[in-house]
Design a protein around this motif. Structure first.
Motif, mmCIF file in Angstrom:
data_model
loop_
_atom_site.group_PDB
_atom_site.id
_atom_site.type_symbol
_atom_site.label_atom_id
_atom_site.label_comp_id
_atom_site.label_asym_id
_atom_site.label_seq_id
_atom_site.Cartn_x
_atom_site.Cartn_y
_atom_site.Cartn_z
ATOM 1 N N GLU A 176 0.807 -1.217 0.000
ATOM 2 C CA GLU A 176 0.000 0.000 0.000
ATOM 3 C C GLU A 176 0.844 1.272 0.000
ATOM 4 O O GLU A 176 0.361 2.346 -0.356
ATOM 5 C CB GLU A 176 -0.956 0.009 1.203
ATOM 6 N N VAL A 177 2.113 1.178 0.387
ATOM 7 C CA VAL A 177 2.949 2.385 0.445
ATOM 8 C C VAL A 177 3.093 3.011 -0.937
ATOM 9 O O VAL A 177 2.983 4.229 -1.104
ATOM 10 C CB VAL A 177 4.338 2.051 1.030
ATOM 11 N N LEU A 178 3.315 2.200 -1.946
ATOM 12 C CA LEU A 178 3.567 2.711 -3.293
ATOM 13 C C LEU A 178 2.462 2.330 -4.278
ATOM 14 O O LEU A 178 2.644 2.473 -5.491
ATOM 15 C CB LEU A 178 4.918 2.182 -3.807
ATOM 16 N N TRP A 179 1.324 1.864 -3.777
ATOM 17 C CA TRP A 179 0.292 1.332 -4.666
ATOM 18 C C TRP A 179 -0.302 2.415 -5.557
ATOM 19 O O TRP A 179 -0.515 2.206 -6.757
ATOM 20 C CB TRP A 179 -0.799 0.676 -3.824
ATOM 21 N N GLU A 180 -0.592 3.587 -5.009
ATOM 22 C CA GLU A 180 -1.146 4.699 -5.780
ATOM 23 C C GLU A 180 -0.113 5.811 -5.872
ATOM 24 O O GLU A 180 0.408 6.279 -4.856
ATOM 25 C CB GLU A 180 -2.427 5.241 -5.127
#
Length: 833
Positions: A176-180
């Motif tokens: 989730e850190v770099l997902w968006e």
């Protein structure tokens, strides 16, 4: 501050979907990774530390093989060092070693280079001997998470034998850190803030991926560096805090969402028992006899059997925390491994002149029996054998090779059609009578001896009936059954008395396949004795008990209490004292027809204690006695200390040792009479639930798993000893894990004379196997004690050349009979010609 990003996926081979369903997605993932590496969207990718991911994908997408090999050769794609990511607490030490050996073989077959990092962050805790295993393969690093001490971001981790690795404590799930891309800068700053709370200096490792997820490229303009796990360990290798040293197992209480999930030690215990049986068959029987018979042709089938066992080793498989379809397939794999193993065992015996194929006319005058000893020490122990006679005939006696009579018990008699067929035997079925005999055998170290069952015409005998009674005495021990179906053991000479042994305690379980969770309103149930019968012979004295366990049928609709509706579980409990064996043999059997409950067998000691000891793969650990369940968490995302711990085969309190191979969950319970509680059943109906008290968040999908209620026959066997010396208890546990076996030989064969094989004094044998490269054999010795020993080895040809666990030989050559020093809990491995 630098964030070191490693793109990866965590691939559970089977979990909330069966293996083939996941494999179809895995093939898509591997193609997508190759595309992204081709386009430069990813610089590197870590394929989850296990070669089976590549093997599974390429088996159905061979067109991807050249692309995978190309990216791996260029350092862009990493696999291994494991073949499967095992739950490394529930499998044997030899299983872990075979896992790493298999990875090397599979990587070579696929043309891939193995990663050099000991990667295993999602195991549900880490065993004390894992650094030893990793170092044995030249790996001096470990990436761990669950059970690692939260205060340490990195530390030196030591096994009890002194082997050490550089360990990094890092959660693998950070997609989730770099997902968006839009939120990535803010989330990355939050990640760095969280990491700096336990590591002020960095650099920080961000594992960009998660369960069954395709990778997302690194958003442009972020203060992060893409790289590999090996590159990250190179960065921090010289930045180890001097005081950050941890010895032993990693089962420390975790922080937010870092669950150890101790309930998996007893979920679907039938899987753990099947795994122990398959491992024992291969390690103790098939491999040593394959070496003895010099059966080079058996290596392919032996590897196949091990591969089937290894496929069941991942944490979502052996832990029992997958959907029911997965565990049906697990049982089939174990059954296949046993089929292969028993065939290899039969063939090795045949090559050694011991034909166990019962073809031809059934015996009418004598039956030859062979008793095999898998241990490298002379062994006196009970054994059972089925003797098949012609109809109208019966067994009338048993003699050893000197002609001396041997006491035996007739346990079962049954008319049985006997079918035999083989490559050189025409299929044939003969009418026979099967006589099951039990006796105490004396078998030479690592070899076998013969017995002859005399047979005469006449009606088949019948097993002796027991007589009503509640007490037996043999060899200075007296055993008496109580009204709750527990037993009191008295050492007559000293007067020492231990009541309550094998006391069964049933409680409710509102948990899931990961976590034991007592209902808010629980009820504790113990058995009620119905009747007891005593069987006394020259071979054994035993009490056979029938008792009822009257338990609630399940949980109420809101899961807060046990239901008013009840069911009765009829129990058969047997306590046996075998002639000349200083051990109480306790067994229980029942059909489970109740849901949502846990059954433990308690074995209380008669002396105060604050700690208890138990064996792990190659060592012995001391743990504190605890309450049955720790304080319930109040914050979300935490779990209670379950109190249970993984045990390989034995546990001990002062003056009391409990041997329970195949039953890996034990609690050392504090109290006026400290107790060892061995779990023999945990029945639950959900893969994961979000509403537990003992764990305040889900651990997986909320899916029903009705077969985890274990509505099947439950069998458990435990040995009780009053000797707690480490060496003698370890040897007794090994004998219980791999008891003597006996076969009737083909009609017309004579009973064989005693034959001695491998003998080791001063240590135990962990492995005696064909070498991976096909050149000779490998012998591994283990010192199961906390003091240095000197072992001597006889019964092998030629010198011993020391090697590592990867079987790479060094220069040191030992004279096996001159004495081999082994430090506390040490293992030493040797190549044999």
């Amino acid at each position: 501050m630098t964030v070191h990003v490693v793109h990866h996926t965590h691939w559970d081979r089977e979990w909330y979907r069966p293996m083939e369903s996941f494999r179809a997605r895995l093939a898509e993932l591997v193609e997508r990774i190759c595309d992204q590496l081709d386009r430069g969207e990813l610089s590197t990718f870590h394929l989850d530390g296990q070669t089976i991911t590549a093997a599974d994908a390429l088996a159905v997408r061979p067109d991807l093989a050249e692309r995978v090999r190309g990216h791996a050769a260029a350092g862009r794609l990493s696999v291994g060092p494991w073949h499967v990511l095992a739950d490394n607490q529930l499998v044997s030490g030899e299983n872990l070693i075979r896992n790493l050996l298999a990875a090397r073989r599979v990587a070579a077959d696929l043309g891939l280079e193995l990663a050099t990092i000991g990667y295993c962050p999602d195991a549900f805790g880490h065993p004390a001997d894992l650094p030893r295993v990793l170092r044995g393969f030249g790996l001096d690093t470990a990436l761990v998470w669950r059970g690692a001490p939260p205060r340490h971001a990195r530390f030196t981790w030591r096994s009890p034998d002194g082997s050490a690795v550089l360990a990094v404590n890092q959660g693998y799930y950070e997609p989730e850190v770099l997902w968006e891309a839009a939120s990535a800068p803010e989330r990355l700053d939050a990640f760095r803030s969280k990491q700096s709370a336990r590591d002020a200096d960095g650099p920080y490792l961000l594992l960009n991926g998660g369960d069954h997820l395709a990778p997302r490229p690194l958003p442009a303009g972020l203060a992060a560096t893409e790289g590999t796990l090996a590159g990250y360990f190179d960065l921090i290798r010289d930045r180890m805090p001097a005081d950050a040293v941890v010895t032993g197992e990693l089962r420390h209480p975790g922080d937010w969402l870092t669950f150890v999930l101790a309930g998996t030690l007893s979920t679907r215990l039938y899987l753990k028992q099947a795994n122990a049986a398959a491992e024992t068959l291969l390690e103790s029987w098939v491999e040593p006899l394959t070496v003895r018979a010099r059966r080079a042709s058996a290596v392919g089938l032996l590897r196949h059997a091990w591969d089937l066992v290894l496929q069941n080793a991942p944490h979502d498989s052996i832990c029992g925390c997958s959907v029911d379809e997965v565990h049906r397939e697990n049982e089939v794999r174990f059954a296949k491994a046993v089929q292969v193993g028993e065939h290899l065992l039969e063939r090795a015996l045949l090559d050694l002149g011991l034909d166990t194929r019962l073809a031809g006319d059934p015996v009418t005058d004598a039956a030859a029996v062979v008793v095999l000893n898998p241990h490298a020490a002379p062994t006196t122990a009970p054994v059972t054998v089925d003797v098949y006679t012609a109809p109208g005939h019966t067994v009338t006696g048993l003699r050893d090779t000197s002609g001396a009579p041997v006491p035996y018990e007739l346990r079962e008699v049954e008319p049985t059609p006997l079918f035999c067929a083989d490559l050189d035997i025409l299929p044939d079925t003969r009418d026979t009578v099967r006589h099951r005999l039990a006796f105490v055998a004396d078998a030479p170290a690592g070899g076998w001896t013969g017995y002859t069952a005399t047979v005469s015409a006449g009606e088949a005998g019948t097993p002796a009936d027991g007589v009503p009674g509640r007490s037996v005495t043999r060899d200075g021990w007296r055993v008496t059954v109580a009204d709750d179906a527990s037993f009191t053991l008295v050492d007559v000479a000293s007067g020492r008395t231990l009541p309550g042994l094998g006391r069964l305690v049933d409680v409710g379980d509102a948990g899931d396949t990961y976590t034991y969770d007592p209902p808010v309103s629980d009820e504790t149930v113990v058995p009620v004795l119905r009747d007891a019968h005593v069987h006394d012979s020259d071979v054994a004295s035993r009490i056979v008990v029938r008792a009822d366990l009257d338990v609630p049928a399940g949980l109420t609709a809101d899961r807060s209490a046990r239901r008013a509706e009840r069911v009765v579980l009829p129990l058969t409990i047997t306590a046996t004292l075998w002639a000349g064996v200083p051990e109480l043999d306790w067994t229980v059997e029942f059909d489970n027809i109740a849901d949502d409950h846990r059954v433990q067998a308690h074995f209380p000691a008669d002396a105060p204690a604050t700690t208890w000891r138990a064996d792990t793969h190659f060592s012995v650990l001391e743990r504190p006695l605890k309450a049955p369940l720790g304080a319930l968490p109040t914050d979300r995302g935490h779990e209670a200390d379950a109190g249970v711990a993984p045990v390989r085969s034995w546990s001990a309190l002062p003056g009391l040792a409990v041997l329970a191979p195949g039953l890996p969950e034990v609690q050392g319970v504090a109290g006026d009479r400290p107790s060892l509680a061995v779990t023999i059943l945990r029945a639950v109906g959900w893969l994961s639930r979000p509403d537990l008290r003992a764990r305040t968040a889900g651990a997986g999908p909320q899916l029903r798993t009705p077969e985890a209620q274990c509505r099947r026959t439950v069998r458990a066997s435990v040995g009780v000893r009053l000797d707690t010396d480490e060496a003698s208890v370890a040897a007794a546990a090994a004998r219980r894990r791999a008891p003597l076996r006996a076969w009737q030989l083909r009609p017309g064969r004579a009973a064989p004379a005693p034959v001695t094989g491998l003998r080791v004094d001063g240590a135990l044998v962990s492995a005696h196997k064909p070498a991976e490269d096909g050149k000779g054999a490998v012998l591994r010795l283990v010192n199961p004690t906390s003091t240095e020993v000197v072992a001597t080895v006889t019964g092998v040809d030629g010198p011993l050349t020391e090697c590592d666990l990867a079987e790479t030989a060094g220069a040191e050559v030992c004279d096996p009979s001159a004495g081999i020093p082994l430090g506390p809990y040490a293992t030493r491995t040797f190549r044999l010609p």
